[in-house]
Write a protein that holds these residues in place. Structure first.
Motif, PDB file in Angstrom:
ATOM      1  N   UNK A  12       0.814  -1.217   0.000  1.00 14.00           N
ATOM      2  CA  UNK A  12       0.000   0.000   0.000  1.00 14.00           C
ATOM      3  C   UNK A  12       0.848   1.269   0.000  1.00 14.00           C
ATOM      4  N   UNK A  13       2.117   1.153   0.339  1.00  7.52           N
ATOM      5  CA  UNK A  13       2.980   2.324   0.458  1.00  7.52           C
ATOM      6  C   UNK A  13       3.139   3.126  -0.838  1.00  7.52           C
ATOM      7  N   UNK A  14       3.286   2.505  -2.014  1.00  7.37           N
ATOM      8  CA  UNK A  14       3.428   3.321  -3.240  1.00  7.37           C
ATOM      9  C   UNK A  14       2.242   4.242  -3.507  1.00  7.37           C
ATOM     10  N   UNK A  15       1.047   3.785  -3.213  1.00 12.11           N
ATOM     11  CA  UNK A  15      -0.124   4.642  -3.440  1.00 12.11           C
ATOM     12  C   UNK A  15      -0.082   5.871  -2.536  1.00 12.11           C
ATOM     13  N   UNK A  16       0.316   5.676  -1.302  1.00 12.19           N
ATOM     14  CA  UNK A  16       0.394   6.797  -0.357  1.00 12.19           C
ATOM     15  C   UNK A  16       1.506   7.753  -0.766  1.00 12.19           C
ATOM     16  N   UNK A  17       2.656   7.212  -1.136  1.00 11.51           N
ATOM     17  CA  UNK A  17       3.773   8.076  -1.540  1.00 11.51           C
ATOM     18  C   UNK A  17       3.457   8.840  -2.818  1.00 11.51           C
ATOM     19  N   UNK A  18       2.772   8.202  -3.741  1.00 11.25           N
ATOM     20  CA  UNK A  18       2.394   8.882  -4.990  1.00 11.25           C
ATOM     21  C   UNK A  18       1.333   9.953  -4.727  1.00 11.25           C
ATOM     22  N   UNK A  19       0.405   9.663  -3.834  1.00  5.92           N
ATOM     23  CA  UNK A  19      -0.652  10.613  -3.493  1.00  5.92           C
ATOM     24  C   UNK A  19      -0.079  11.898  -2.906  1.00  5.92           C
ATOM     25  N   UNK A  20       0.909  11.768  -2.041  1.00  4.70           N
ATOM     26  CA  UNK A  20       1.518  12.939  -1.410  1.00  4.70           C
ATOM     27  C   UNK A  20       2.694  13.504  -2.214  1.00  4.70           C
ATOM     28  N   UNK A  21       2.951  12.943  -3.415  1.00  7.13           N
ATOM     29  CA  UNK A  21       4.011  13.402  -4.309  1.00  7.13           C
ATOM     30  C   UNK A  21       5.355  13.506  -3.578  1.00  7.13           C
ATOM     31  N   UNK A  22       5.732  12.419  -2.941  1.00  8.46           N
ATOM     32  CA  UNK A  22       6.952  12.344  -2.153  1.00  8.46           C
ATOM     33  C   UNK A  22       8.166  12.262  -3.075  1.00  8.46           C
ATOM     34  N   UNK A  23       9.208  13.052  -2.798  1.00 12.92           N
ATOM     35  CA  UNK A  23      10.414  12.963  -3.635  1.00 12.92           C
ATOM     36  C   UNK A  23      11.145  11.631  -3.425  1.00 12.92           C
ATOM     37  N   UNK A  24      12.067  11.331  -4.317  1.00 13.96           N
ATOM     38  CA  UNK A  24      12.807  10.070  -4.260  1.00 13.96           C
ATOM     39  C   UNK A  24      13.636   9.986  -2.986  1.00 13.96           C
ATOM     40  N   UNK A  25      13.731   8.769  -2.420  1.00 15.04           N
ATOM     41  CA  UNK A  25      14.546   8.533  -1.227  1.00 15.04           C
ATOM     42  C   UNK A  25      14.875   7.052  -1.130  1.00 15.04           C
ATOM     43  N   UNK A  26      15.815   6.735  -0.272  1.00 16.38           N
ATOM     44  CA  UNK A  26      16.191   5.352   0.002  1.00 16.38           C
ATOM     45  C   UNK A  26      16.447   5.221   1.499  1.00 16.38           C
ATOM     46  N   UNK A  29      23.674  -4.627   1.857  1.00 18.73           N
ATOM     47  CA  UNK A  29      22.593  -5.535   1.486  1.00 18.73           C
ATOM     48  C   UNK A  29      21.345  -5.362   2.344  1.00 18.73           C
ATOM     49  N   UNK A  30      21.378  -4.429   3.288  1.00 20.12           N
ATOM     50  CA  UNK A  30      20.238  -4.247   4.189  1.00 20.12           C
ATOM     51  C   UNK A  30      19.419  -3.018   3.830  1.00 20.12           C
ATOM     52  N   UNK A  31      19.142  -2.841   2.541  1.00 17.14           N
ATOM     53  CA  UNK A  31      18.294  -1.754   2.098  1.00 17.14           C
ATOM     54  C   UNK A  31      16.841  -2.102   2.412  1.00 17.14           C
ATOM     55  N   UNK A  32      16.156  -1.235   3.126  1.00 14.04           N
ATOM     56  CA  UNK A  32      14.746  -1.479   3.452  1.00 14.04           C
ATOM     57  C   UNK A  32      13.883  -1.195   2.241  1.00 14.04           C
ATOM     58  N   UNK A  33      13.978   0.037   1.756  1.00 13.85           N
ATOM     59  CA  UNK A  33      13.200   0.373   0.562  1.00 13.85           C
ATOM     60  C   UNK A  33      13.842   1.527  -0.169  1.00 13.85           C
ATOM     61  N   UNK A  34      13.498   1.620  -1.441  1.00 16.64           N
ATOM     62  CA  UNK A  34      13.971   2.688  -2.303  1.00 16.64           C
ATOM     63  C   UNK A  34      12.781   3.183  -3.114  1.00 16.64           C
TER      64      UNK A  34
END
Length: 83
Positions: A21-35, A40-45
């Motif tokens: 569900x996170x991409x819909x929320x991030x797209x809705x709020x027009x969140x800039x790119x982040x990581x 090897x322990x990347x949570x999300x990008x």
């Protein structure tokens, strides 16, 4: 052991649903790119650019988090149920 597996699976499903569900929320709020995290322990990008948007997340930290929550809660004493 059964209690641990139930808690582990429930936690893993909740975390995966959260990340689905996170991409819909991030797209809705027009969140800039982040990581969050590094290899090897990347949570999300999250990538939000003119060419498109997308999310990537690593399953290893999610499984480790679900495992630690399941392990911690299985060691906690259970309350007796009043019936």
């Amino acid at each position: 052991m059964i209690r641990f597996l139930k808690i582990f699976c429930q936690t893993l499903v909740v975390l995966l649903l959260l990340f689905v569900a996170l991409p819909a929320v991030l797209k809705l709020f027009d969140t800039p790119s982040f990581a969050i995290g590094s290899h090897p322990f990347m949570w999300l990008s999250w990538r939000n650019e003119d060419s498109g948007s997308g999310i990537r997340f690593n399953l290893l930290p999610l499984v480790l988090l679900a495992f630690s929550i399941g392990l911690f809660t299985s060691w906690m004493p259970q309350r007796d149920r009043l019936e």
